[in-house]
Scaffold this motif. Sequence first.
Motif, PDB file in Angstrom:
ATOM      1  N   ILE A  69       0.817  -1.218   0.000  1.00  0.00           N
ATOM      2  CA  ILE A  69       0.000   0.000   0.000  1.00  0.00           C
ATOM      3  C   ILE A  69       0.855   1.274   0.000  1.00  0.00           C
ATOM      4  O   ILE A  69       0.628   2.152  -0.840  1.00  0.00           O
ATOM      5  CB  ILE A  69      -1.033  -0.018   1.139  1.00  0.00           C
ATOM      6  CG1 ILE A  69      -2.101  -1.065   0.815  1.00  0.00           C
ATOM      7  CG2 ILE A  69      -1.663   1.347   1.334  1.00  0.00           C
ATOM      8  CD1 ILE A  69      -3.154  -1.251   1.880  1.00  0.00           C
ATOM      9  N   PRO A  70       1.840   1.413   0.886  1.00  0.00           N
ATOM     10  CA  PRO A  70       2.662   2.634   0.795  1.00  0.00           C
ATOM     11  C   PRO A  70       3.414   2.751  -0.535  1.00  0.00           C
ATOM     12  O   PRO A  70       3.538   3.847  -1.089  1.00  0.00           O
ATOM     13  CB  PRO A  70       3.644   2.504   1.956  1.00  0.00           C
ATOM     14  CG  PRO A  70       3.018   1.548   2.896  1.00  0.00           C
ATOM     15  CD  PRO A  70       2.199   0.621   2.058  1.00  0.00           C
ATOM     16  N   LEU A  71       3.878   1.626  -1.050  1.00  0.00           N
ATOM     17  CA  LEU A  71       4.571   1.639  -2.336  1.00  0.00           C
ATOM     18  C   LEU A  71       3.632   2.097  -3.462  1.00  0.00           C
ATOM     19  O   LEU A  71       4.012   2.919  -4.308  1.00  0.00           O
ATOM     20  CB  LEU A  71       5.132   0.245  -2.633  1.00  0.00           C
ATOM     21  CG  LEU A  71       6.052   0.093  -3.828  1.00  0.00           C
ATOM     22  CD1 LEU A  71       7.249   1.021  -3.708  1.00  0.00           C
ATOM     23  CD2 LEU A  71       6.512  -1.345  -3.939  1.00  0.00           C
ATOM     24  N   ALA A  72       2.412   1.620  -3.446  1.00  0.00           N
ATOM     25  CA  ALA A  72       1.427   2.007  -4.460  1.00  0.00           C
ATOM     26  C   ALA A  72       1.083   3.493  -4.351  1.00  0.00           C
ATOM     27  O   ALA A  72       0.988   4.189  -5.360  1.00  0.00           O
ATOM     28  CB  ALA A  72       0.164   1.158  -4.323  1.00  0.00           C
ATOM     29  N   VAL A  73       0.911   3.983  -3.139  1.00  0.00           N
ATOM     30  CA  VAL A  73       0.569   5.399  -2.951  1.00  0.00           C
ATOM     31  C   VAL A  73       1.702   6.297  -3.444  1.00  0.00           C
ATOM     32  O   VAL A  73       1.469   7.288  -4.144  1.00  0.00           O
ATOM     33  CB  VAL A  73       0.228   5.679  -1.468  1.00  0.00           C
ATOM     34  CG1 VAL A  73       0.144   7.168  -1.192  1.00  0.00           C
ATOM     35  CG2 VAL A  73      -1.075   4.990  -1.082  1.00  0.00           C
ATOM     36  N   VAL A  74       2.923   5.957  -3.107  1.00  0.00           N
ATOM     37  CA  VAL A  74       4.079   6.751  -3.546  1.00  0.00           C
ATOM     38  C   VAL A  74       4.197   6.733  -5.071  1.00  0.00           C
ATOM     39  O   VAL A  74       4.440   7.765  -5.695  1.00  0.00           O
ATOM     40  CB  VAL A  74       5.371   6.238  -2.875  1.00  0.00           C
ATOM     41  CG1 VAL A  74       6.609   6.819  -3.525  1.00  0.00           C
ATOM     42  CG2 VAL A  74       5.350   6.540  -1.397  1.00  0.00           C
ATOM     43  N   MET A  75       3.999   5.571  -5.663  1.00  0.00           N
ATOM     44  CA  MET A  75       4.081   5.473  -7.118  1.00  0.00           C
ATOM     45  C   MET A  75       2.984   6.295  -7.789  1.00  0.00           C
ATOM     46  O   MET A  75       3.240   6.999  -8.774  1.00  0.00           O
ATOM     47  CB  MET A  75       3.986   4.013  -7.558  1.00  0.00           C
ATOM     48  CG  MET A  75       5.237   3.212  -7.284  1.00  0.00           C
ATOM     49  SD  MET A  75       5.076   1.487  -7.747  1.00  0.00           S
ATOM     50  CE  MET A  75       5.039   1.619  -9.517  1.00  0.00           C
ATOM     51  N   LEU A  76       1.771   6.222  -7.254  1.00  0.00           N
ATOM     52  CA  LEU A  76       0.663   6.986  -7.839  1.00  0.00           C
ATOM     53  C   LEU A  76       0.901   8.485  -7.743  1.00  0.00           C
ATOM     54  O   LEU A  76       0.700   9.219  -8.719  1.00  0.00           O
ATOM     55  CB  LEU A  76      -0.652   6.626  -7.157  1.00  0.00           C
ATOM     56  CG  LEU A  76      -1.284   5.327  -7.609  1.00  0.00           C
ATOM     57  CD1 LEU A  76      -2.430   4.932  -6.687  1.00  0.00           C
ATOM     58  CD2 LEU A  76      -1.776   5.441  -9.030  1.00  0.00           C
ATOM     59  N   ILE A  77       1.330   8.936  -6.589  1.00  0.00           N
ATOM     60  CA  ILE A  77       1.596  10.368  -6.419  1.00  0.00           C
ATOM     61  C   ILE A  77       2.733  10.815  -7.337  1.00  0.00           C
ATOM     62  O   ILE A  77       2.681  11.879  -7.947  1.00  0.00           O
ATOM     63  CB  ILE A  77       1.892  10.693  -4.939  1.00  0.00           C
ATOM     64  CG1 ILE A  77       0.621  10.537  -4.113  1.00  0.00           C
ATOM     65  CG2 ILE A  77       2.462  12.098  -4.785  1.00  0.00           C
ATOM     66  CD1 ILE A  77       0.821  10.639  -2.622  1.00  0.00           C
ATOM     67  N   GLY A  78       3.743   9.978  -7.461  1.00  0.00           N
ATOM     68  CA  GLY A  78       4.871  10.317  -8.329  1.00  0.00           C
ATOM     69  C   GLY A  78       4.531  10.323  -9.808  1.00  0.00           C
ATOM     70  O   GLY A  78       5.159  11.026 -10.597  1.00  0.00           O
ATOM     71  N   LEU A  79       3.522   9.568 -10.205  1.00  0.00           N
ATOM     72  CA  LEU A  79       3.150   9.488 -11.618  1.00  0.00           C
ATOM     73  C   LEU A  79       2.105  10.518 -12.039  1.00  0.00           C
ATOM     74  O   LEU A  79       1.908  10.743 -13.233  1.00  0.00           O
ATOM     75  CB  LEU A  79       2.612   8.086 -11.934  1.00  0.00           C
ATOM     76  CG  LEU A  79       3.648   6.979 -12.021  1.00  0.00           C
ATOM     77  CD1 LEU A  79       2.971   5.621 -12.093  1.00  0.00           C
ATOM     78  CD2 LEU A  79       4.537   7.192 -13.231  1.00  0.00           C
TER      79      LEU A  79
END
Length: 143
Positions: free
Chosen positions: A103-113
């Motif tokens: 979940i934290p990895l997905a959130v960081v990736m989404l915000i970064g993209l």
Amino acid sequence: MSLSTDPTDESNARYDLPATFMACLLRGVLGRCPRCGEGKLFRKWLKPVDTCAHCQLDISGQRADDLPAYIGIFVTGHLLAPVIIALVTGFALSAMALLAIVIPLAVVMLIGLLQPSKGGVIALQWWNGMHGFRKERAGEPPA
């Protein structure tokens, strides 16, 4: 602003139009004006400028809407799928441990993209002359 194909015309010397769609898309993904590549595309994280400071392109008519979020979800899902499969098959992790990683990895990736994908969508709209943008190509007379 009218573009002239006359090489001696000073108004056309202020910026170089991208030669290909990929060059235009790269400018948008990098947060630069899709027309000149010099001016900033965003004044805040996801808020585009109204007008390019370098070439005076009116960006206020862009309509990126939800497409950047869909692109971010699509890319994140496809990049995280092998990671999740590797974590599940290669390690004896509990469901909570797996969620604590994914979940934290997905959130960081989404915000970064989000910003790069929004810039890419704006560049796509400019390249195709959509939503108030005028279709401009290097070496072609203005429409």
